[in-house]
Design an enzyme around this catalytic site. Structure first.
Site: not given
Ligand code: PEP
Ligand code: MG
Length: 582
Positions: A192, A435, A459, A506
């Protein structure tokens, strides 16, 4: 000059001076002193205490000026009170004189003595005092060692930040106008921290192993986020070269802006949607200026991750309404319910200290056990839905039971709004991220219950290959073109289409220009990514036909190794599309 290779994690070039963020793992020197050196050591401590006091006062003025929260101010006041305590300095002096040790060690021992009786306490207030004492001690030691120890949100001049690691919450507190680039020992492309760097358009190279031990504060450094290279103390010709590269990169970016108004249409007329991923509401402007046709993922958890506060319903409502209004009435805005846990820790919410956080109490798992937080968020979303075309999306769904549970809660919050006569959009579309491999395997069942899918490759790849997405040591295993991953992607897209729902993506793969044609060929309907990747992906969509893309997929789907697929896709792309080169 030294050149180090790492993981290219956010494109662009930064040229500037190193700001070494030494907050972690401070090593305190220990050495004996003579009796006649005591006075000089005491003076050093006094001087460092004075510098710390003026740092804190300056910080206080700035926070007050910025109108920052009371919590920050209270911490600063407590730290100042510790410095003003009439017993504090004499205790350090006593330690110095009795033990005949250096000032840093004497200070550390004094703080150790002061905190000892408080340590076992379960009283929150006392626990915080221990942290405060250590924090003040750290600040003084940094001055004693002449180390720069500006907290990240205090950086006030243009720098390239070099650090061991950075938490997403730390990136959020940075003043983005001053930090030109990141070079970090740890981290991977889909961590992230990397995602935030791309969002804020900060060039970054991660996974550099030990860059922190190879640089000094104030040294010249170049971060090439496109090639994943870092140049320490570059020679003049490298600097000249990179100044020229930077201007080529900027003109390439400017040229892409010409595509802004054009649709995501292949040469044979196949239309896909190109959407933006947002981390903070203010990014709407960047989404619009890069031609986004909506928001495919708004990571709402970043609203909660700011230190010192938990977002209340009204604050959430305002953030969601800001994004919906900003994107206009017709553009879809997909807000994902809070996805905390893993590397997104919110100490104010709960104790997330877990053995295995990546497989732990994350996302909807957290929300289902904290219905108070979850319901508040859903209500804020429903209230905001009157301002545009909201889509609600649930992360980390692993099976139908979990999905049914979150859908039931959503229905009940809708009913609550009706009872309270709170208007909301009754036709809100509801989707899930796919995911988790178990969700991918039962995508046919899940598709029957929702209006859309969005594939979270960050993920999904991590869990399919069992490779931690943030661990630089095994980053070589994190392979989007692994045949196992490609089969899973195809399975999800086909399952969605069989049930007549659109399938988007995404995860970071959606914004990787090398993967664009492959994803088109697999049938992906929506590509959602950092705003600054949108135009390059659009350029590629517009330069091929759907038929060609399907042929590429046919060529690679039976290949058995990611290396072969990788080489094949690169060659295929390079033969047809001109990519940016310095
Ligand atoms: C993903 O997993 O691909 C995703 C988009 O979610 P996040 O990166 O926030 O985990
Ligand atoms: Mg995810």
């Amino acid at each position: 000059m030294k050149v180090i290779n790492g993981i290219p994690s956010s494109p662009g070039i930064a040229i500037g001076k190193v700001f070494l963020y030494t907050n972690q793992n401070l090593t305190v020197p220990v050495y004996p002193i003579e009796q006649d050196e005591v006075a000089a050591e005491v003076d050093r401590v006094k001087e460092a205490v004075e510098k710390t006091r003026s740092d804190l006062q300056e910080l206080k003025e700035r926070t007050e000026h910025l109108g920052n929260n009371d919590h920050d101010n209270k911490i600063i006041d407590t730290h100042l009170m510790i410095l003003d305590d009439p017993d504090f300095l004499p205790k350090v002096e006593k330690q110095l004189a009795e033990q005949l040790i250096n000032a840093e060690r004497a200070l550390e021992m004094t703080v150790g003595q002061l905190t000892e009786p408080l340590k076992g306490s379960s009283d929150e207030y006392l626990k915080e005092r221990v942290i405060d004492l250590y924090d003040v001690c750290n600040r003084i030691i940094h001055h004693l060692l002449c180390l720069e120890r500006t907290p990240l949100h205090d950086i006030q001049h243009q720098v390239v930040l070099v650090s061991g690691s950075l938490m997403p919450s730390e990136v959020l507190t940075l003043d983005k106008t001053y930090v030109k680039g990141f070079a970090l020992d740890a981290g991977g492309r889909t961590s992230h921290t990397a995602i935030l760097a791309r969002s804020f358009e900060i060039p970054a190279v991660l996974g550099l192993s030990d860059i922190t031990s190879q640089v000094h504060n104030g040294e010249m450094i170049i971060v090439d986020g496109n090639a994943g290279k870092v140049f320490i103390q570059p020679d003049q010709s490298t600097i000249d070269q990179y100044v020229a590269n930077l201007s080529k990169w900027e003109s390439h970016e400017r040229k892409l802006l010409e595509l802004n108004e054009l649709p995501g249409l292949t040469k044979d007329g196949h239309r896909v949607s190109l959407l933006a991923n947002l981390e903070i509401p203010e990014e709407v402007d960047s989404a619009l200026s890069h031609g986004a046709e909506g928001v495919g993922l708004y990571r709402s958890e970043f609203l909660f991750i700011k230190p010192g506060e938990v977002a209340a319903e009204q604050e959430q409502y305002e953030a969601y309404a800001h994004v919906l209004k900003g994107m206009g009435r017709d553009q879809p805005v997909t807000i994902r319910t809070i996805d905390v846990g893993g590397d997104k820790i919110i100490p104010e919410l709960e104790d997330f200290d877990e053995e295995n956080p990546i497989l732990g109490w994350r996302a909807v798992r957290f929300c289902l056990s904290r219905p108070d937080i979850f319901r508040t968020q859903l209500k804020a979303m429903l209230r905001a839905s009157v301002h545009g075309r909201l889509r609600i999306m649930f992360p980390m769904i692993s099976g139908v039971e979990e999905l049914n549970d979150v859908l039931d809660i959503l229905d009940s919050v809708k009913q609550e709004c009706r009872d309270e006569e709170i208007p909301f959009d009754e036709s809100i579309k509801v989707g899930t991220m796919i995911e988790v491999p178990s969700a991918a395997l039962i995508a046919d069942h899940i598709a029957k219950r929702v209006d859309f899918f969005s594939i979270g490759t960050n993920d999904l790849i991590q869990y399919t290959i069992a490779v931690d997405r943030g661990n630089e040591k095994i980053a070589y295993l994190y392979q989007p073109y692994h045949p196992g991953v490609l089969r899973v992607l195809k399975m999800i897209i086909d399952a969605g289409h069989n049930e007549g729902i659109p399938v988007g993506m995404c995860g970071e793969m959606a914004g990787d220009p090398l993967a664009t044609v492959l994803l088109l060929g697999l049938g992906l309907d929506e590509f959602s990514m950092s705003p600054n990747s949108l135009l390059e992906v659009k350029r590629i969509v517009r330069s091929v036909t759907l038929h060609e893309a399907q042929e590429l997929v046919d060529d690679i789907m039976e290949m058995e190794s990611y290396r072969k697929i990788n080489t094949y896709v690169r060659k295929w792309m390079n033969e047809r599309i001109k990519f940016f080169e310095y």
